[in-house]
Design a protein around this motif. Structure first.
Motif, PDB file in Angstrom:
ATOM      1  N   ALA A  61      39.232  39.760  40.023  1.00 26.34           N
ATOM      2  CA  ALA A  61      40.801  40.218  39.850  1.00 26.34           C
ATOM      3  C   ALA A  61      41.685  38.879  39.867  1.00 26.34           C
ATOM      4  O   ALA A  61      42.661  38.948  38.859  1.00 26.34           O
ATOM      5  CB  ALA A  61      41.291  41.061  41.333  1.00 26.34           C
ATOM      6  N   LEU A  62      41.235  38.195  40.710  1.00 22.16           N
ATOM      7  CA  LEU A  62      41.849  36.749  40.658  1.00 22.16           C
ATOM      8  C   LEU A  62      41.647  36.249  39.112  1.00 22.16           C
ATOM      9  O   LEU A  62      42.688  35.576  38.657  1.00 22.16           O
ATOM     10  CB  LEU A  62      41.544  35.802  41.635  1.00 22.16           C
ATOM     11  N   ALA A  63      40.702  36.270  38.713  1.00 18.96           N
ATOM     12  CA  ALA A  63      40.413  35.679  37.318  1.00 18.96           C
ATOM     13  C   ALA A  63      41.375  36.167  36.213  1.00 18.96           C
ATOM     14  O   ALA A  63      41.895  35.744  35.226  1.00 18.96           O
ATOM     15  CB  ALA A  63      38.973  35.716  36.786  1.00 18.96           C
ATOM     16  N   VAL A  64      41.385  37.668  36.341  1.00 27.63           N
ATOM     17  CA  VAL A  64      42.230  38.344  35.387  1.00 27.63           C
ATOM     18  C   VAL A  64      43.622  38.037  35.455  1.00 27.63           C
ATOM     19  O   VAL A  64      44.433  37.692  34.361  1.00 27.63           O
ATOM     20  CB  VAL A  64      42.163  39.868  35.748  1.00 27.63           C
TER      21      VAL A  64
ATOM     22  N   SER B 127      40.343  49.076  40.883  1.00 29.37           N
ATOM     23  CA  SER B 127      40.937  49.810  42.290  1.00 29.37           C
ATOM     24  C   SER B 127      41.373  48.418  42.839  1.00 29.37           C
ATOM     25  O   SER B 127      42.196  48.523  43.509  1.00 29.37           O
ATOM     26  CB  SER B 127      39.778  50.673  42.497  1.00 29.37           C
ATOM     27  N   ILE B 128      40.815  47.335  42.736  1.00 30.81           N
ATOM     28  CA  ILE B 128      41.132  46.314  43.813  1.00 30.81           C
ATOM     29  C   ILE B 128      42.539  45.729  43.276  1.00 30.81           C
ATOM     30  O   ILE B 128      43.278  45.278  43.759  1.00 30.81           O
ATOM     31  CB  ILE B 128      40.064  45.330  43.615  1.00 30.81           C
ATOM     32  N   LEU B 129      42.582  45.654  41.860  1.00 30.10           N
ATOM     33  CA  LEU B 129      43.806  45.150  41.141  1.00 30.10           C
ATOM     34  C   LEU B 129      45.044  46.058  41.768  1.00 30.10           C
ATOM     35  O   LEU B 129      46.122  45.373  42.001  1.00 30.10           O
ATOM     36  CB  LEU B 129      43.718  45.145  39.557  1.00 30.10           C
ATOM     37  N   ILE B 130      44.880  47.477  41.427  1.00 30.83           N
ATOM     38  CA  ILE B 130      45.911  48.160  41.843  1.00 30.83           C
ATOM     39  C   ILE B 130      46.209  48.346  43.420  1.00 30.83           C
ATOM     40  O   ILE B 130      47.140  48.334  43.796  1.00 30.83           O
ATOM     41  CB  ILE B 130      45.518  49.600  41.125  1.00 30.83           C
ATOM     42  N   GLU B 131      44.964  48.373  44.117  1.00 29.43           N
ATOM     43  CA  GLU B 131      45.441  48.616  45.437  1.00 29.43           C
ATOM     44  C   GLU B 131      45.993  47.242  46.285  1.00 29.43           C
ATOM     45  O   GLU B 131      46.540  47.117  47.200  1.00 29.43           O
ATOM     46  CB  GLU B 131      44.017  48.928  46.008  1.00 29.43           C
ATOM     47  N   LYS B 132      45.027  46.004  46.031  1.00 27.09           N
ATOM     48  CA  LYS B 132      45.260  45.011  46.657  1.00 27.09           C
ATOM     49  C   LYS B 132      46.209  43.843  46.018  1.00 27.09           C
ATOM     50  O   LYS B 132      47.063  43.185  46.695  1.00 27.09           O
ATOM     51  CB  LYS B 132      43.883  44.104  47.058  1.00 27.09           C
ATOM     52  N   TYR B 133      46.127  43.920  44.670  1.00 24.55           N
ATOM     53  CA  TYR B 133      46.854  42.927  43.959  1.00 24.55           C
ATOM     54  C   TYR B 133      47.852  43.370  43.138  1.00 24.55           C
ATOM     55  O   TYR B 133      48.049  42.896  42.122  1.00 24.55           O
ATOM     56  CB  TYR B 133      45.811  41.755  43.281  1.00 24.55           C
ATOM     57  N   TRP B 134      48.599  44.562  43.247  1.00 24.22           N
ATOM     58  CA  TRP B 134      49.509  45.174  42.544  1.00 24.22           C
ATOM     59  C   TRP B 134      50.784  44.105  42.293  1.00 24.22           C
ATOM     60  O   TRP B 134      51.238  44.000  41.210  1.00 24.22           O
ATOM     61  CB  TRP B 134      50.158  46.320  43.034  1.00 24.22           C
ATOM     62  N   PHE B 135      51.145  43.422  43.473  1.00 23.50           N
ATOM     63  CA  PHE B 135      52.505  42.489  43.170  1.00 23.50           C
ATOM     64  C   PHE B 135      51.965  41.390  42.218  1.00 23.50           C
ATOM     65  O   PHE B 135      52.893  41.014  41.344  1.00 23.50           O
ATOM     66  CB  PHE B 135      52.865  41.936  44.576  1.00 23.50           C
ATOM     67  N   ALA B 136      50.694  40.813  42.373  1.00 24.32           N
ATOM     68  CA  ALA B 136      50.398  39.824  41.387  1.00 24.32           C
ATOM     69  C   ALA B 136      50.213  40.370  39.899  1.00 24.32           C
ATOM     70  O   ALA B 136      50.751  39.512  38.989  1.00 24.32           O
ATOM     71  CB  ALA B 136      49.091  39.024  41.841  1.00 24.32           C
ATOM     72  N   LEU B 137      49.973  41.569  40.095  1.00 25.76           N
ATOM     73  CA  LEU B 137      49.854  42.152  38.390  1.00 25.76           C
ATOM     74  C   LEU B 137      51.064  42.103  37.790  1.00 25.76           C
ATOM     75  O   LEU B 137      51.354  41.959  36.606  1.00 25.76           O
ATOM     76  CB  LEU B 137      48.924  43.530  38.548  1.00 25.76           C
TER      77      LEU B 137
END
Lengths: 101, 159
Positions: A61-64, B127-137
């Protein structure tokens, strides 16, 4: 394959990128050197993330996010370089001292 | 005498390619060729990501980084009147880049059927992008939208 070798490779890539940033004065050349450093950092991040399956998705996720932000960063710096070339006709970073006000 | 592990051979080839290309990024006298060698560094890195068990990240790196960022630099150099000069070795370099792309894609697709020690699944990543890192996304999406606006502004040539 040992992760150790990936980390050594990323360290060598980092050294090459730092050499490029320090030794060059052209803005675009410095940007390209910074991109080599970015590739080295990404490689070390994913190598360390692959050590433990619990950290794997987090590293991915961090890499993306890092790749997306890097693309945006390239856009910003290239825009600045084009603006600088239009105003001064050069890409030499020493000319940036004259950008005041 | 047994054959060496193909992963080791691919790692060695990619590592040598990444090192030589990154040195050429710094040392080549033409900036256009330097940007081209940066794309080869990106392709070699994508192969290494795939070897580490991150084929999705490798594809994302190929599409977003090599396909968008480096190509953006190349096109921007044309706006600075840096016209690429055709050198004799261009066909060899182009052919090697083609072979590399085939290699990385085949490595990615073949790794789906294999059982590596670690493998990042698409479902786990989303799932980890949407649940934990949504703001960074969201921040990353806004940054990319900003880049699009910059590109349009530059293309108008009225700045």
């Amino acid at each position: 394959m040992e992760v150790y070798y990936y980390l050594i490779l990323s360290a060598v890539l980092l050294s090459i990128g730092i050499y490029g940033i320090v030794s060059k004065r052209n803005v675009i050349r410095m940007l390209l050197s910074a991109e080599v450093i970015f590739n080295a950092a990404l490689l070390s991040l994913l190598s360390l993330a692959s050590l433990d399956s619990g950290y794997g998705p987090v590293g991915g996720a961090l890499a993306v996010i890092a790749i997306s932000l890097s693309a945006a960063e390239v856009g910003v710096i290239v825009s600045l370089a084009i603006l600088m070339f239009r105003m001064r006709g050069t890409l030499d970073t020493y000319e940036l001292r004259r950008f005041r006000g | 005498m047994s054959l060496p592990d193909p992963d080791v051979l691919i790692f060695l080839a990619s590592a040598v390619l990444a090192l030589v290309s990154s040195a050429l990024v710094i040392l080549h006298r033409s900036i256009v060729y330097s940007a081209f060698f940066l794309s080869i560094v990106g392709i070699a890195n994508a192969i290494l990501f795939s070897l580490l068990g991150f084929p999705i990240i490798a594809l994302f790196h190929l599409i977003v980084y090599v396909g968008a960022a480096v190509t953006f630099i190349l096109f921007s150099l044309v706006m600075m009147r840096e016209v690429p000069t055709v050198e004799p070795g261009l066909k060899v370099v182009t052919f090697s880049a083609f072979i590399l792309t085939v290699l990385v894609l085949s490595r990615i697709f073949l790794s789906v059927g294999a059982q590596p020690s670690f493998y990042l699944e698409y479902k786990g990543l989303t799932s980890i992008l949407i649940e934990k890192y949504w703001f960074a996304l969201i921040v990353a999406s806004l940054a990319l939208a900003t880049t699009l606006i910059e590109a349009i502004t530059l293309a108008r040539r009225e700045v």
